[in-house]
Motif scaffolding. Structure first.
Motif: not given
Length: 457
Positions: A95-108, A282-297
């Motif tokens: 699923t393609m989603v917005m990942i928020p800013q967060c720390r990596s495993r190394t702390g960066t 639902e299907a992600y338009p830019a890549d047939k191997n990915r999906v995205q959240l179906k809205q407003p469901d």
């Protein structure tokens, strides 16, 4: 699964034993403080499956791309505030989603952006996974459970294995799964392979794998609560010992007092109250191997979870059940084979359909199922009943013009004639045939078996 552990712990009644069992559980790093969703009284436990190659997991190969671990399984176990319902919510790894800013495993610090949801765990670990899910759903994650390959196998082995049924033979070297079609009790590598395999079963999608995982976990819970485990001290001890070796927990959940508090609140839950749901995608338009959240469901679904109303997404709502005798069918021959419409009409009538007319149509290459546009509200449901009887594949009913070229009455065996919409079956050159009813006697006489012989039916 950790909640099943605490369910059985309650039956032991030995607090000292309880403390000794859970004393050495690995502790996960805490989630960074910051703005988080409010508490609602529900209990939300994040479950991730780790492919860590550390320790006993080294035999599964080297670390991928320098990462210590990745995940293909992300689930949230949601238990209602009154602790009478449980829902296992699965998030497809693609699923393609917005990942928020967060720390990596190394702390960066990792920049936020649009990425696959499992990259939150791959790059930022548990902390980034929690922040991603909470920003996506506005549902607070109360506790975290991580399970790796070896631990999963230990749990299943301690239960004596779980019964599965394969509709076809499977040979998947990547998942290390080689089994014949039919029923099997899987343990160890076979159990792990079954929940990991993707392309060898179903449609090859991650969604299909998720459904198998949900069913498998339900069977695990069922065997714990209804399989005699609670009344067998030796098996119970073995299961608990295997369980604590399988999981890593957040620091609060690993505390005996918190464990027992949860245990007492959910001790009435059984497998019957556990429901598995995949978030609407639902299907992600830019890549047939990915999906995205179906809205407003998806938004409605997450709101339903937060509000603890019916959490079945609209797209997954159950369709009304339609019996064959409720469906009026017109059968048209769109092939060059004489008498084809009458032959198919007889086969459908034998299965209880109210065949009302037969006739010919202009030759067509593709078999189709139609219903009138005026019957849009339930025509598709009635059409599905006919589609379910086609061998090899299932055609999707479509709204269109329902008008035979030269209709002739057919002596239907259904009386009185139903009032529902008329479904038109146009037989094309690719006609797959009608699935035949089995000759199983007694209460199973109406069970339908595909002509390809699915051993799981």
């Amino acid at each position: 699964m950790v909640l099943t552990f605490v369910l059985v712990v309650v039956t032991l009644g030995g607090y000292a034993y309880y403390r000794s069992i859970f004393a050495d559980i690995p502790i996960l790093p805490p989630v960074e403080a910051g703005s988080r969703p409010p508490e609602t009284g529900a209990l939300n436990v994040l479950l991730v499956g780790s492919d860590s190659r550390e320790g006993d997991n080294k035999k599964y190969g080297a670390k991928s791309q320098g990462l210590g671990e990745r995940t293909d399984t992300i689930m949230v176990l949601h238990i209602s505030p009154d602790r009478d319902k449980a829902t296992m919510i699965s998030f497809p790894r693609d699923t393609m989603v917005m990942i928020p800013q967060c720390r990596s495993r190394t702390g960066t610090m990792l920049a936020g952006g649009l990425r696959q949801i499992n990259s939150a765990f791959n790059d930022g670990g548990i902390n980034c996974t929690v922040r991603t899910l909470e920003s996506l759903t506005n549902i607070k994650i109360n506790h975290i459970v991580k399970v790796d390959f070896t631990g999963f196998k230990g749990i299943v082995d301690a239960l004596g294995g779980i019964e599965i049924c394969l509709p076809k033979a499977v040979n998947d070297p990547k998942a290390k799964l080689v089994l014949s079609a039919g029923k099997h009790v899987v343990k160890g590598e076979q159990a792990l392979g079954y929940v990991r395999t993707r392309y060898a079963l179903g449609d090859g999608s991650d969604l299909g794998r998720i459904q198998r995982q949900q069913v498998f976990l339900t069977k695990v819970l069922d065997k714990i609560t209804d399989g005699g485990l609670l009344t067998d001290p030796a098996k119970l001890n073995a299961f608990l010992r295997a369980g604590v070796k399988a999981v890593s927990l957040d620091s609060e959940l690993a505390q005996p007092d918190r464990m027992l508090e949860i245990a007492r609140s959910v001790q009435g839950l059984t497998a019957k109250e556990l429901k598995g749901i995949t978030v609407p995608v639902e299907a992600y338009p830019a890549d047939k191997n990915r999906v995205q959240l179906k809205q407003p469901d998806a938004r409605n679904f997450f709101e339903a979870v937060r509000s603890d109303v019916n959490v079945t997404p609209p797209s997954a709502a159950a369709k009304p059940k339609v019996e064959n005798g409720q469906v009026r069918v017109q059968v048209l021959n769109g092939t060059t084979e004489l008498g084809k419409a009458g032959q198919v009409a007889d086969e459908l009538a034998d299965q209880g359909f109210a065949v009302v007319q037969v006739g010919n149509a202009a030759p067509v290459a593709t078999t189709s199922i139609r219903y009138a546009k005026k019957d849009a509200d339930n025509g598709a449901v009635y059409g599905d009943a006919v589609a379910a009887r086609l061998s090899k594949d299932k055609r999707t009913p479509v709204a269109g013009k329902v008008a035979p070229v030269n209709p002739k009455p057919y002596a239907t065996k259904v009386t009185p004639l139903p009032d529902g919409p008329i479904v038109q079956l146009v037989i094309g050159a690719d006609w797959p045939g009608v699935r035949v009813a089995s000759a199983i006697p007694g209460s199973l006489k109406d069970k339908v078996v595909d002509s390809t012989t699915n051993p799981c039916l």
